[in-house]
Motif scaffolding. Structure first.
Motif, short mmCIF file in Angstrom:
data_model
loop_
_atom_site.label_atom_id
_atom_site.label_comp_id
_atom_site.label_asym_id
_atom_site.label_seq_id
_atom_site.Cartn_x
_atom_site.Cartn_y
_atom_site.Cartn_z
N LEU A 136 29.19 -0.50 33.87
CA LEU A 136 28.11 -1.38 33.91
C LEU A 136 27.25 -1.36 32.67
CD1 LEU A 136 26.65 -3.92 35.43
CD2 LEU A 136 25.29 -1.73 36.50
N LYS A 181 20.16 -2.20 38.03
CA LYS A 181 21.04 -1.82 38.89
C LYS A 181 21.68 -0.23 38.23
CE LYS A 181 25.35 -3.07 41.21
NZ LYS A 181 26.44 -3.77 41.37
N ALA A 194 21.32 -6.19 35.40
CA ALA A 194 22.29 -5.13 35.41
C ALA A 194 21.51 -3.76 35.03
CB ALA A 194 23.56 -5.48 34.35
N LYS A 209 29.24 -3.14 30.00
CA LYS A 209 28.95 -4.50 30.13
C LYS A 209 27.48 -5.07 29.38
CE LYS A 209 31.88 -5.58 34.01
NZ LYS A 209 32.22 -5.62 35.24
N ILE A 210 26.51 -4.10 29.72
CA ILE A 210 25.35 -4.48 29.27
C ILE A 210 25.20 -4.35 27.68
CG2 ILE A 210 23.07 -3.47 29.19
CD1 ILE A 210 23.19 -2.53 32.09
#
Length: 65
Positions: free
Chosen positions: A39, A26, A23, A42-43
């Motif tokens: 994202l 990305k 991730a 979430k990381i």
């Protein structure tokens, strides 16, 4: 009605580290915006979970005396 196979998968810290690594790569390639922000959030949560998992399963952890 079919039989439902319910079981819990064991928590695997390696899976978390793999997610964080993938991730992060990305997120670096995404342009600034809401998708990238989601994202990154979430990381951050995955890093916190990995830290807590490592702490809770450390051999140095002792019960209170």
């Amino acid at each position: 009605m079919g039989i439902r196979n319910c079981f819990k998968k064991p928590f695997q810290d390696q899976r978390l580290f793999d997610f964080i690594s993938d991730a992060s790569g990305k997120a670096g390639s995404l342009p600034p915006g809401p998708e990238r922000d989601d994202l990154l959030n979430k990381i951050d949560k995955a890093r916190a979970a990995a830290t807590l998992y490592k702490w809770a399963n450390s051999p140095e952890l002792q019960p209170p005396k």
